[in-house]
Design a protein around this motif. Structure first.
Motif, PDB file in Angstrom:
ATOM      1  N   GLN A 140     -58.897 130.774  -5.010  1.00  0.00           N
ATOM      2  CA  GLN A 140     -59.341 129.993  -6.165  1.00  0.00           C
ATOM      3  C   GLN A 140     -58.765 130.593  -7.439  1.00  0.00           C
ATOM      4  N   SER A 144     -60.920 128.370 -12.875  1.00  0.00           N
ATOM      5  CA  SER A 144     -61.773 127.331 -12.306  1.00  0.00           C
ATOM      6  C   SER A 144     -63.192 127.827 -12.040  1.00  0.00           C
ATOM      7  N   LYS A 309     -50.643 116.546  -2.710  1.00  0.00           N
ATOM      8  CA  LYS A 309     -51.895 116.680  -1.979  1.00  0.00           C
ATOM      9  C   LYS A 309     -51.708 117.379  -0.639  1.00  0.00           C
ATOM     10  N   LYS A 325     -57.013 124.212  -0.134  1.00  0.00           N
ATOM     11  CA  LYS A 325     -56.362 124.129  -1.437  1.00  0.00           C
ATOM     12  C   LYS A 325     -55.034 123.409  -1.276  1.00  0.00           C
ATOM     13  N   ASP A 328     -51.334 120.953  -5.657  1.00  0.00           N
ATOM     14  CA  ASP A 328     -51.657 120.744  -7.074  1.00  0.00           C
ATOM     15  C   ASP A 328     -52.834 121.597  -7.523  1.00  0.00           C
ATOM     16  N   ASP A 329     -53.174 122.608  -6.707  1.00  0.00           N
ATOM     17  CA  ASP A 329     -54.238 123.573  -7.008  1.00  0.00           C
ATOM     18  C   ASP A 329     -55.630 122.967  -7.003  1.00  0.00           C
ATOM     19  N   THR A 330     -55.792 121.813  -6.356  1.00  0.00           N
ATOM     20  CA  THR A 330     -57.125 121.258  -6.140  1.00  0.00           C
ATOM     21  C   THR A 330     -57.735 121.913  -4.914  1.00  0.00           C
ATOM     22  N   GLN A 331     -58.977 122.353  -5.034  1.00  0.00           N
ATOM     23  CA  GLN A 331     -59.642 123.043  -3.928  1.00  0.00           C
ATOM     24  C   GLN A 331     -60.942 122.331  -3.594  1.00  0.00           C
ATOM     25  N   SER A 332     -61.134 121.998  -2.318  1.00  0.00           N
ATOM     26  CA  SER A 332     -62.316 121.259  -1.883  1.00  0.00           C
ATOM     27  C   SER A 332     -62.795 121.785  -0.545  1.00  0.00           C
TER      28      SER A 332
END
Length: 407
Positions: A140, A144, A309, A325, A328-332
């Protein structure tokens, strides 16, 4: 002063009124810890009718103690205590002192502080309140994190520091048990809780109201010994004889000592036995299958609608969930239940009810995942990323530092 550990035959008007207010206020506050929802109808009325609050609020803070409901509750308690102390003054105007009631009140405050100092102290000693740095945390980005999340990971990074912080709270609680050491316990409580309160205040941790009231309770106990503390530490003089109230007979002292030992055992056992199963689950039991950080080296998806993605990392900490992750550095977080016998993964977004079944094959530090996600075929090759690749977990402790490493 309002509080004193000596017997004072005649209290002045200010002392009596201030004691009545504090007694009513803290009694209501302590009871509200266990009965907050019972005040719901009147709190809703106060919020909408007096403060014109238009948004929805309730007693369920889902872990937050600094809700609109909580602040309105304090407002209500302040009003009740103010009005109650005035009424009490009129109907009990002939009473000269409240020595016995004050003694019982201070004993109750000590018991409450001991309970919560032990509760929070023991779970910190087991390193359970602030969890250690997880695989998901390592992938992470720093920016964020929420302020509370940052504080949580700061405290959770070092099990030694967590143990020290918890031990400080437990020691403060232990010192509050005996009348001979309660002043030291009050000072220790103030020091410990001031640090906790400032952390809650500065890192937006929603336990500000509760920690502040524990701090105030420590101050009340210290004020009961204000004469001695001020005389010795500030005026540097002999304060003379100091007779504590009440003077207990030998038989009474024996009963109280036994009661304190039983109370100490019960409180300690309660929090130790409730903490150990969580400690065992987090630190003793074997890790979940595929535990670790997996870095994607090759990613193929049927439609490839948005390459950004594509997966970059999969971090697995828990048995049924994984943090993914993307580029685009989106982490879910995703449902990610691994069956190491069938070599399958039950996979879905956390909100989805439909679960896809993926196949996996593990070869040393290589992991291959294949199957269909929402009718799109997927084939992923991942390599296990050692934690030593991260400075945060590889730096370690150094007695000697020729230069500071502050990155």
């Amino acid at each position: 002063m309002t509080f004193t550990r000596e017997k004072k035959e005649k209290w002045n008007l200010f002392e009596k009124i201030s004691f009545r207010f504090l007694f009513l206020y803290f009694t209501l506050y302590v009871l509200s810890i266990f009965t907050a929802s019972l005040w719901e109808p009147i709190i809703q009325w106060i919020g909408t009718s007096i403060f014109n609050i238009e948004y929805i609020f309730s007693s369920n803070g889902r872990g937050s103690g600094d809700t609109t409901y909580a602040y309105l509750l304090l407002f209500l308690f302040f009003c009740i205590s103010s009005l109650g102390s005035i009424i009490w003054t009129f109907i009990d105007s002939k009473r000269t002192s409240y020595n016995q009631l004050q003694y019982g009140f201070l004993v109750s405050i000590r018991v409450i502080l001991i309970f919560f100092l032990f509760q929070y102290g023991i779970i910190k000693m087991f390193h359970l309140q602030m969890s250690p740095i997880s695989n998901s945390d390592l992938i992470q980005t720093f920016g964020s994190k929420s302020p509370m999340g940052l504080a949580w990971k700061f405290m959770g990074f070092s099990s030694t520091y967590s143990f020290f912080a918890g031990l400080s709270e437990v020691i403060a609680g232990l010192l509050l048990i005996s009348r001979r050491t309660q002043t030291y316990g009050a000072i220790a409580t103030i020091v410990v809780m001031l640090n906790v309160f400032m952390m809650n205040l500065c890192f937006d941790i929603p336990v500000k109201i509760f920690s502040f009231h524990l701090l105030l309770m420590g101050v009340l106990i210290l004020f009961a010994d204000f004469k001695r503390v001020f005389g010795v530490l500030i005026q540097n003089k002999n304060i003379g004889d100091y007779v504590l109230y009440p003077q207990l007979k030998k038989g009474d002292r024996t009963i109280i000592i036994i009661a304190k030992c039983v109370l100490l055992f019960v409180i300690s056992a309660l929090f130790i036995f409730t903490s150990y199963p969580r400690y065992k689950k987090n630190y003793v039991n074997p890790k979940t299958a595929l535990y670790g950080i997996w870095e994607v080296s090759d990613y193929k998806k049927g439609t490839q609608r948005n390459p950004k993605k594509n997966w970059k990392y999969i971090a697995i900490d828990q048995a049924n969930f994984a943090s993914i992750k993307t580029l685009d550095d989106t982490q879910s977080y995703y449902k990610f239940k691994v069956d190491s016998i069938k070599n399958t993964i039950l996979f879905a977004k956390r909100s989805n009810k439909i679960i896809d079944t993926l196949a996996f094959k593990k070869q040393g530090n290589n992991l291959f995942i294949s199957g269909k996600i929402e009718n799109d075929s997927i084939l992923v090759h991942l390599k296990k990323k050692p934690k030593t690749d991260f400075l945060l977990t590889s730096r370690g402790f150094n007695w000697i530092n020729e230069y500071p490493l502050n990155k």
